[in-house]
Design a protein around this motif. Structure first.
Motif, mmCIF file in Angstrom:
data_model
loop_
_atom_site.group_PDB
_atom_site.id
_atom_site.type_symbol
_atom_site.label_atom_id
_atom_site.label_comp_id
_atom_site.label_asym_id
_atom_site.label_seq_id
_atom_site.Cartn_x
_atom_site.Cartn_y
_atom_site.Cartn_z
ATOM 1 N N LEU A 1 -8.273 90.155 -1.238
ATOM 2 C CA LEU A 1 -7.877 91.379 -0.544
ATOM 3 C C LEU A 1 -7.302 92.378 -1.524
ATOM 4 O O LEU A 1 -7.558 93.571 -1.443
ATOM 5 N N TRP B 1 -10.399 86.992 6.040
ATOM 6 C CA TRP B 1 -10.894 88.367 5.836
ATOM 7 C C TRP B 1 -12.393 88.440 6.138
ATOM 8 O O TRP B 1 -12.861 89.429 6.722
ATOM 9 N N VAL C 1 -11.299 95.065 3.788
ATOM 10 C CA VAL C 1 -11.344 94.729 5.203
ATOM 11 C C VAL C 1 -11.679 96.001 5.983
ATOM 12 O O VAL C 1 -10.972 97.005 5.876
#
Length: 256
Positions: A82, A38, A92
């Motif tokens: 995430l 990421w 992201v």
């Protein structure tokens, strides 16, 4: 091969879970690898879109590997942060596409919902099994499901643990496209190509604007100034878009 494969082809990053023998459940080492992926996706200007996929027809991801118990040391923010579980939420900035087959349950379902586009094989099943097996915690999958599915559909899935099949998910608007398993990778590539055909800076600014004010009243969103949008004005790509339209040709983006 590593349990998480990270590659970049052209402007497309590929994050591939590669632990099919364990239904692609995520270990702490995989979590660290995902976190690194990421970060690279966010920081590399040559990456315009990312595809998240998994090995094996049976499962996309069943969440965290709990074969050794549920007690954890270290960050273990599933999905490298995430999803924000037990760690900092990683946002992201680039468009993300999930290519989902088989089981996408628990944290695996959440990873799919973290993406902007979901392409599902006909074999895909989405679910929240926590209550069915007597486990419930501060699970982001619940909060995302109630926001991305109709209320009664989400609550039924949350409270019963029953899975939602691909065609149902498409009907509910959770999934963008349902394809055969053999066409799953190609379908994800087609979506990536569509996104790469647009100006990357404009796409990223639009994603930021859409998501950052998603939970605010329309009036607030309309009055907000968005730094990524303002930063995009006057860039080479914006000028290229105007020139290409005037000259009736396809634009050539640089992403810089």
């Amino acid at each position: 091969m590593a349990d998480v494969d990270f590659t970049v082809e052209g402007h497309v990053a590929r994050v591939h879970l590669n632990r099919p023998q364990a239904l692609n459940s995520i270990t702490p080492a995989m979590d660290e690898a995902l976190f690194a992926a990421w970060q690279e996706i966010n920081s590399n200007p040559d990456i315009w879109v990312a595809i998240v996929s998994a090995e094996g027809e049976k499962s996309f991801c069943i969440g965290a590997d709990v074969s050794g118990g549920t007690d954890r040391t270290g960050r273990m923010a599933l999905g490298g942060g995430l999803t924000g579980i037990a760690g900092p939420l990683v946002k992201v900035k680039k468009p993300m596409i999930a290519a989902v087959q088989g089981f996408a349950v628990g944290g695996g379902f959440e990873i799919a919902m973290c993406c902007d586009i979901i392409v599902a094989a006909e074999t895909a099943q989405f679910g929240l099994p926590e209550t069915k097996v007597g486990i419930i915690g501060e699970c982001g999958v619940v909060h995302r499901a109630i926001r991305q599915l109709p209320y009664h559909i989400a609550m039924a899935a949350i409270m019963t643990g029953e899975r939602i099949k691909a065609e149902q998910a498409h009907t509910y608007g959770l999934v963008n496209e349902v394809v055969s398993y053999s066409d799953l990778s190609a379908a994800a590539d087609r979506w990536a190509a569509k996104i790469c055909a647009a100006a990357p800076g404009a796409v990223q600014a639009a994603k930021d604007a859409a998501i950052s004010r998603l939970d605010m009243p329309l009036e607030v969103a309309l009055m907000t100034r968005f730094e990524p949008i303002e930063a995009y004005h006057g860039t080479a790509d914006q000028r290229e878009g105007l020139a290409a339209a005037s000259e009736k040709r396809k634009p050539v983006w640089t992403g810089r």
